[in-house]
Design an enzyme around this catalytic site. Structure first.
Site, mmCIF file in Angstrom:
data_model
loop_
_atom_site.group_PDB
_atom_site.id
_atom_site.type_symbol
_atom_site.label_atom_id
_atom_site.label_comp_id
_atom_site.label_asym_id
_atom_site.label_seq_id
_atom_site.Cartn_x
_atom_site.Cartn_y
_atom_site.Cartn_z
ATOM 1 N N ILE A 91 -55.175 -39.706 23.559
ATOM 2 C CA ILE A 91 -56.002 -38.658 22.964
ATOM 3 C C ILE A 91 -55.881 -38.868 21.466
ATOM 4 O O ILE A 91 -54.850 -38.587 20.863
ATOM 5 C CB ILE A 91 -55.570 -37.252 23.398
ATOM 6 N N ARG A 108 -44.724 -31.080 15.049
ATOM 7 C CA ARG A 108 -45.389 -29.794 14.829
ATOM 8 C C ARG A 108 -44.630 -28.624 15.457
ATOM 9 O O ARG A 108 -44.668 -27.514 14.931
ATOM 10 C CB ARG A 108 -46.815 -29.831 15.390
ATOM 11 N N TYR A 167 -42.359 -23.083 16.934
ATOM 12 C CA TYR A 167 -41.724 -22.079 16.079
ATOM 13 C C TYR A 167 -40.546 -21.378 16.749
ATOM 14 O O TYR A 167 -39.473 -21.264 16.166
ATOM 15 C CB TYR A 167 -42.738 -21.039 15.574
#
Length: 296
Positions: A206, A140, A109
């Site tokens: 992962i 993201r 962000y």
């Protein structure tokens, strides 16, 4: 960090229909992953919906996983955010004794510069009592941690031991593998790039999908790490549709639909995420029935 090679999975946090944390389902999922040959477990990552859990719920999730795991697999804890000072305090105050390492996402962000990303992880490195796995996921965070920044951190800080690289760009992944210091591990953060990353010299993955079909997924990664390319890609292509399906309506809606189909938990997610549609659940259920029929 040899104990963090192979297949790690970013565990979901299962919820009951009333949106409370379903600890019994979480125990079932942990044991399912262990029985399926998963190599290590990642706790409270994005897939675990950590951003919508309260502090007490996070502790409940940690306690449940630690108890269910009973020391059988190495554990990694997600400790990430976009407030560097708050993260430093969290690292200094948390009991991390049950964990081998922490996984920390590049700040989101705020969209820092590469120098800001470097200074952020420098501060975490100086505060952390545990090894750090960097996490780059531009889809993201809104910014890509470039290879030069990753490599600078890898070379300068001994406790920065790996990166979970989810940039989706195999050339970027290969550049980091090529230029990283000895012992630094490059871990795929995308299911679709997991096998190509391993075959390029990466340390594993992962995974999100791996917790839903752990035996087959972990077998694929082991085959890749053993250089058995044709066999590994055979499994990769069998699972490739699922790698897309589980992200069609956002993560972890898709993987939770798999667990619902397997009768391990509900498919409930918390707002602002929305549970997978009946159409997607149908596609996932069809895939699972076909895939497991062939691979059981």
């Amino acid at each position: 960090m040899e104990q963090l090679q192979g297949t790690g999975v970013a565990l979901v946090t299962p919820f009951r229909k009333d949106f409370s944390v379903d600890t019994e389902a979480l125990e079932r999922i942990v044991k399912f992953c262990i029985a399926g040959g998963i190599d290590y477990l990642v706790v409270l990552g994005t897939t675990g919906e950590s951003v919508t859990l309260s502090k007490s719920e996070k502790q409940l999730v940690i306690h449940t996983i630690v108890s269910a795991n009973a020391g059988r697999l190495p554990l990694v804890l997600g400790v990430g955010g976009n407030n560097t000072v708050a993260l430093v305090e969290e690292l200094q105050q948390s009991d991390l004794s049950d964990f081998e390492a922490i996984l920390s996402v590049s700040p989101y962000y705020n969209k820092p510069t590469q120098e800001g990303i470097y200074e952020h992880f420098k501060a975490l490195s100086q505060a952390s009592p545990k090894p750090i796995i960097l996490y780059n996921v531009p889809g993201r965070t809104g910014s890509n941690m470039l290879p030069a920044t990753t490599l600078r951190l890898a070379h300068e800080f001994e406790n920065i031991v790996a990166i979970k690289e989810a940039c989706g760009d195999i050339s970027q992944i290969m550049q980091i593998i090529k230029e990283s210091p000895k012992g630094f591990q490059v871990i795929s953060g995308d299911d679709i790039t997991a096998l190509p990353s391993v075959l390029s010299g990466g340390a594993g993955v992962i995974s999100v999908l791996g917790q839903g079909i752990p035996a087959e997924y972990s077998k694929m990664i082991r085959l890749g790490m053993d250089g058995r390319v044709k066999e590994a890609y055979s499994l990769h292509y069998e699972m490739m549709d699922a790698m897309s399906l589980i992200f069609m309506e956002g993560n972890p809606a898709g993987i939770k639909a798999i667990f619902e189909s397997l009768k391990l938990s509900t498919a409930v997610v918390r707002l602002p995420l929305i549970e997978a549609t009946s159409e997607l659940k149908g596609k996932i259920d069809t895939f699972l029935k076909s895939f497991l029929k062939v691979n059981v």
